[in-house]
Design a protein around this motif. Structure first.
Motif, PDB file in Angstrom:
ATOM      1  N   LEU A 120      53.662 -63.895  20.508  1.00  0.00           N
ATOM      2  CA  LEU A 120      54.273 -63.641  19.198  1.00  0.00           C
ATOM      3  C   LEU A 120      55.401 -62.599  19.196  1.00  0.00           C
ATOM      4  CD1 LEU A 120      54.041 -64.682  16.314  1.00  0.00           C
ATOM      5  CD2 LEU A 120      52.541 -62.767  15.839  1.00  0.00           C
ATOM      6  N   PRO A 121      55.214 -61.419  19.811  1.00  0.00           N
ATOM      7  CA  PRO A 121      56.300 -60.427  19.752  1.00  0.00           C
ATOM      8  C   PRO A 121      57.627 -60.946  20.309  1.00  0.00           C
ATOM      9  CG  PRO A 121      54.304 -59.418  20.594  1.00  0.00           C
ATOM     10  CD  PRO A 121      54.035 -60.890  20.507  1.00  0.00           C
ATOM     11  N   VAL A 123      59.226 -63.709  19.870  1.00  0.00           N
ATOM     12  CA  VAL A 123      60.129 -64.410  18.962  1.00  0.00           C
ATOM     13  C   VAL A 123      60.640 -63.510  17.830  1.00  0.00           C
ATOM     14  CG1 VAL A 123      59.057 -66.629  19.420  1.00  0.00           C
ATOM     15  CG2 VAL A 123      58.270 -65.276  17.494  1.00  0.00           C
ATOM     16  N   THR A 124      60.065 -62.323  17.699  1.00  0.00           N
ATOM     17  CA  THR A 124      60.479 -61.485  16.575  1.00  0.00           C
ATOM     18  C   THR A 124      61.766 -60.727  16.916  1.00  0.00           C
ATOM     19  OG1 THR A 124      59.041 -59.766  17.419  1.00  0.00           O
ATOM     20  CG2 THR A 124      58.142 -61.167  15.713  1.00  0.00           C
ATOM     21  N   THR A 125      62.475 -60.358  15.864  1.00  0.00           N
ATOM     22  CA  THR A 125      63.775 -59.713  16.018  1.00  0.00           C
ATOM     23  C   THR A 125      63.634 -58.318  16.620  1.00  0.00           C
ATOM     24  OG1 THR A 125      64.360 -60.872  14.014  1.00  0.00           O
ATOM     25  CG2 THR A 125      65.888 -59.171  14.762  1.00  0.00           C
ATOM     26  N   THR A 126      64.245 -58.080  17.756  1.00  0.00           N
ATOM     27  CA  THR A 126      64.108 -56.798  18.439  1.00  0.00           C
ATOM     28  C   THR A 126      64.560 -55.629  17.562  1.00  0.00           C
ATOM     29  OG1 THR A 126      64.650 -58.010  20.428  1.00  0.00           O
ATOM     30  CG2 THR A 126      64.585 -55.635  20.614  1.00  0.00           C
ATOM     31  N   ALA A 127      65.646 -55.818  16.849  1.00  0.00           N
ATOM     32  CA  ALA A 127      66.177 -54.718  16.031  1.00  0.00           C
ATOM     33  C   ALA A 127      65.167 -54.296  14.959  1.00  0.00           C
ATOM     34  CB  ALA A 127      67.492 -55.138  15.389  1.00  0.00           C
ATOM     35  N   ILE A 128      64.474 -55.280  14.393  1.00  0.00           N
ATOM     36  CA  ILE A 128      63.464 -54.966  13.367  1.00  0.00           C
ATOM     37  C   ILE A 128      62.269 -54.284  14.028  1.00  0.00           C
ATOM     38  CG2 ILE A 128      62.009 -55.961  11.564  1.00  0.00           C
ATOM     39  CD1 ILE A 128      64.771 -56.646  10.855  1.00  0.00           C
ATOM     40  N   ILE A 129      61.865 -54.784  15.195  1.00  0.00           N
ATOM     41  CA  ILE A 129      60.753 -54.177  15.938  1.00  0.00           C
ATOM     42  C   ILE A 129      61.056 -52.704  16.188  1.00  0.00           C
ATOM     43  CG2 ILE A 129      59.554 -54.145  18.167  1.00  0.00           C
ATOM     44  CD1 ILE A 129      58.748 -56.470  16.446  1.00  0.00           C
ATOM     45  N   ILE A 131      62.781 -50.664  14.466  1.00  0.00           N
ATOM     46  CA  ILE A 131      62.630 -49.871  13.246  1.00  0.00           C
ATOM     47  C   ILE A 131      61.153 -49.689  12.889  1.00  0.00           C
ATOM     48  CG2 ILE A 131      63.035 -49.975  10.751  1.00  0.00           C
ATOM     49  CD1 ILE A 131      65.824 -51.247  11.609  1.00  0.00           C
ATOM     50  N   ILE A 132      60.368 -50.762  13.037  1.00  0.00           N
ATOM     51  CA  ILE A 132      58.927 -50.649  12.752  1.00  0.00           C
ATOM     52  C   ILE A 132      58.287 -49.642  13.710  1.00  0.00           C
ATOM     53  CG2 ILE A 132      56.733 -51.882  12.713  1.00  0.00           C
ATOM     54  CD1 ILE A 132      58.339 -54.447  12.167  1.00  0.00           C
ATOM     55  N   ASP A 240      69.519 -53.534  21.659  1.00  0.00           N
ATOM     56  CA  ASP A 240      68.945 -53.611  20.314  1.00  0.00           C
ATOM     57  C   ASP A 240      67.805 -52.619  20.122  1.00  0.00           C
ATOM     58  OD1 ASP A 240      70.553 -55.772  20.625  1.00  0.00           O
ATOM     59  OD2 ASP A 240      69.152 -57.253  19.844  1.00  0.00           O
ATOM     60  N   THR A 244      67.855 -49.101  17.728  1.00  0.00           N
ATOM     61  CA  THR A 244      67.075 -48.961  16.506  1.00  0.00           C
ATOM     62  C   THR A 244      65.876 -48.024  16.668  1.00  0.00           C
ATOM     63  OG1 THR A 244      65.957 -51.017  17.127  1.00  0.00           O
ATOM     64  CG2 THR A 244      67.693 -51.169  15.493  1.00  0.00           C
TER      65      THR A 244
END
Lengths: 313, 274
Positions: A120-121, A123-129, A131-132, A240, A244
């Motif tokens: 799952l991780p 496919v997620t957007t690295t830039a958003i990861i 920030i989270i 990325d 972030t």
């Protein structure tokens, strides 16, 4: 060229050729305009003193290169890139191998679900990861709260404020994000090993660990070398996540080369130094190229020695 | 390792690590439903007191996530259409027609993968400026479509080269020309490969960061979700629950697409190492 061999092409075949050219044409245009042209110009800019605005007319030869090598922050970013790459490759490739070995067991139930979860991780957007994770590793973030409850620490650890832990967090988060895809690479390699070999080993009375050591791991070596090559090359370009999650801080201690280049190419304060940034880009490109040549050579050697061993056995 | 106890231990480990693995996403979604006040006092408890959708309306309306979302959708859609169309056509020509110069094209595509390149985003940006597209969404789409698409071209070429010759011949007998054969007979059989290409490109473009970041530096209204998120963090540093809502808006589409379509995606990935 091949006049002697050339036969008369009939009308229908010629028609097919023309259509084939028409089919390739759009890709061809995109290839030249959006791939080849930028690659060539990325070298050209590195020989100019240029802010990115106005005409490209101050040719300076190799002087950008000389100033790059004199710059302390460049070497700092160079070093950080290598630390990240080494840490990331070691952690992610080995952890992914362990996961793949566990999930390759066809008798294990629920493999599909586990594979989905661990993938799952990816496919997620690295830039958003980034920030989270910045929040999760913050002073009052989830990690500190959880560690306090378990009793490992009694005071919050300033993960992203300490230069050493900041780099460790980067490597851990980066690995966590990519382990899923490397696991799929390993699984592909594992599925290419013929089942009969395992059966033969089983009949010979070999246990799990013996089979692993003498059959699985040696047969995985060729694809393993390829996997290391792929992960090394991609992690040299890490941007990325660093941008972030740490922004290169604290005080440039996690600034990688891509971040360094970005800082000069798109300066938020003052004037951009596009020529200088392009020079660092070229140096990074060549470094990655040399490393992949070296690793590529290793890949070939491993494949060759395997092939030789195969002939003998 | 196949004993009963061993199996149970393996499952327990896989489940516990699995929960930790995706906990950041669970945490993100649960935080997005808390208020900023309860978020600070709730420690590691993921369950919000009551479902609070106000973060979503704030992110969507005040923090411009509606614009970012539409931009992300348009840019991803445009890029997927361009890239998949181009690589499908090229793959067909390379896999099916032995035209003069075919080998040269293959060598060129392969070589591009290995040429060391510098910082190509700057010339790419300059090229968009030259085309007059640096202030439009078309510029971002074009820039996102760059690259040689080697993987997709190879996937398509390999697939098309395996199609039996008789299919084309019988189509030609029925009076189909080159185009007719391709669109009416060959293309419908390529659905699985097209699906793989669409899903992989969708996930890549949706997650892309540097290209939209650079191309929208002077155009906040063209920002995508990933880029918009960064500016949101810069602007409202303390609004974590709003941030979590924004992050959920950004990640949920790609997570849903992946879970529904993962077969195609994972096949494409393992095809690429082989």
């Amino acid at each position: 060229m091949k006049v002697g061999k050339r036969r008369k092409v009939n009308k229908q075949t010629r028609n097919r050729y023309i259509w084939a050219y028409i089919f390739i044409l759009p890709q061809f245009i995109v290839f030249f305009g959006l791939s080849l042209y930028p690659i060539i110009m990325s070298y050209v800019y590195s020989f100019y003193d240029w802010t990115g605005i106005g005409p490209l007319n101050k040719f300076v030869g190799f002087s950008n290169y000389i100033s790059v090598f004199k710059e302390e922050k460049f070497w700092n970013a160079f070093k950080n890139t290598f630390i990240y790459t080494a840490g990331f490759t070691m952690v992610s490739v080995s952890a992914a191998l362990v996961l793949a070995l566990i999930l390759n067991n066809p008798k294990l139930k629920g493999i599909g679900i586990y594979r989905t979860i661990y993938f799952l991780p990816v496919v997620t957007t690295t830039a958003i990861i980034g920030i989270i994770m910045k929040n999760i590793f913050g002073n009052q973030g989830l990690i500190n709260e959880a560690l306090k409850i378990i009793g490992v620490i009694d005071q919050a650890v300033p993960w992203l404020i300490n230069p050493v832990t900041a780099m460790i967090v980067l490597i851990i988060v980066g690995s966590w994000k990519e382990i899923g895809i490397i696991m799929i690479y390993w699984l592909t390699g594992l599925q290419m090993i013929p089942r009969e070999l395992y059966e033969a080993a089983h009949i010979d009375g070999a246990g799990y660990w013996q089979t692993l050591r003498h059959i699985t791991l040696p047969l995985l070596a060729p694809i393993g070398a390829t996997i290391i090559l792929l992960t090394t090359v991609s992690s040299m370009h890490v941007f990325d996540l660093v941008k972030t999650l740490t922004g290169g801080g604290p005080y440039y201690s996690t600034e990688t080369l891509e971040l360094y280049i970005y800082r000069f190419a798109f300066a938020s304060d003052g004037i951009s130094q596009v020529g200088y940034a392009s020079t660092v880009g070229v140096i990074l490109g060549l470094t990655v190229f040399i490393i992949s040549l070296g690793l590529g050579w290793v890949v070939m050697r491993v494949n060759k020695s395997r092939a030789d061993a195969g002939v003998q056995g | 390792m196949n004993t009963k106890v061993g199996k149970i231990i393996t499952h327990v480990c896989l489940i516990v690590i699995g929960i930790v693995w995706i906990y950041p996403f669970i945490w993100m979604i649960s935080s997005s439903l808390k208020t900023n006040k309860t978020y600070l006092t709730s420690g590691i408890n993921p369950i919000p007191e009551k479902l609070n959708w106000e973060n979503y309306t704030r992110a969507w309306e005040v923090a411009n996530f509606s614009t970012y979302f539409i931009n992300s959708v348009l840019i991803t859609l445009g890029t997927v259409i361009i890239v998949v169309t181009l690589s499908c056509l090229t793959g067909y020509a390379l896999g099916r027609v032995d035209f003069p110069g075919r080998k040269v094209v293959i060598v060129c595509i392969g070589a591009l993968m290995f040429i060391p390149s510098g910082y190509t985003i700057i010339p790419l940006y300059q090229f968009m400026k030259f085309l007059g597209l640096s202030n439009s969404i078309y510029g971002v789409i074009l820039a996102e479509s760059s690259g040689a698409h080697v993987l997709f071209i190879l996937l398509f070429a390999a697939f098309f080269s395996r199609i039996p010759k008789e299919m084309e011949e019988s189509a030609a007998m029925d009076g189909c020309g080159f185009l007719g054969t391709f669109f009416r007979v060959i293309l419908p059989t390529a659905k699985p490969v097209i699906a793989t290409a669409i899903i992989m490109q969708f996930i890549w473009t949706w997650s892309s960061f540097l290209v939209p970041l650079v191309l929208t530096l002077n155009n906040p209204e063209l920002r995508t979700l990933a880029v918009g998120m960064l500016s949101f963090v810069g602007k409202y540093q303390t609004d974590w629950t709003g941030m979590a809502a924004g992050a959920t808006i950004s990640l949920l589409p790609v997570i849903i697409v992946f879970i529904l379509m993962q077969r195609y995606f994972i096949e494409g990935i393992s095809g690429s190492v082989k």
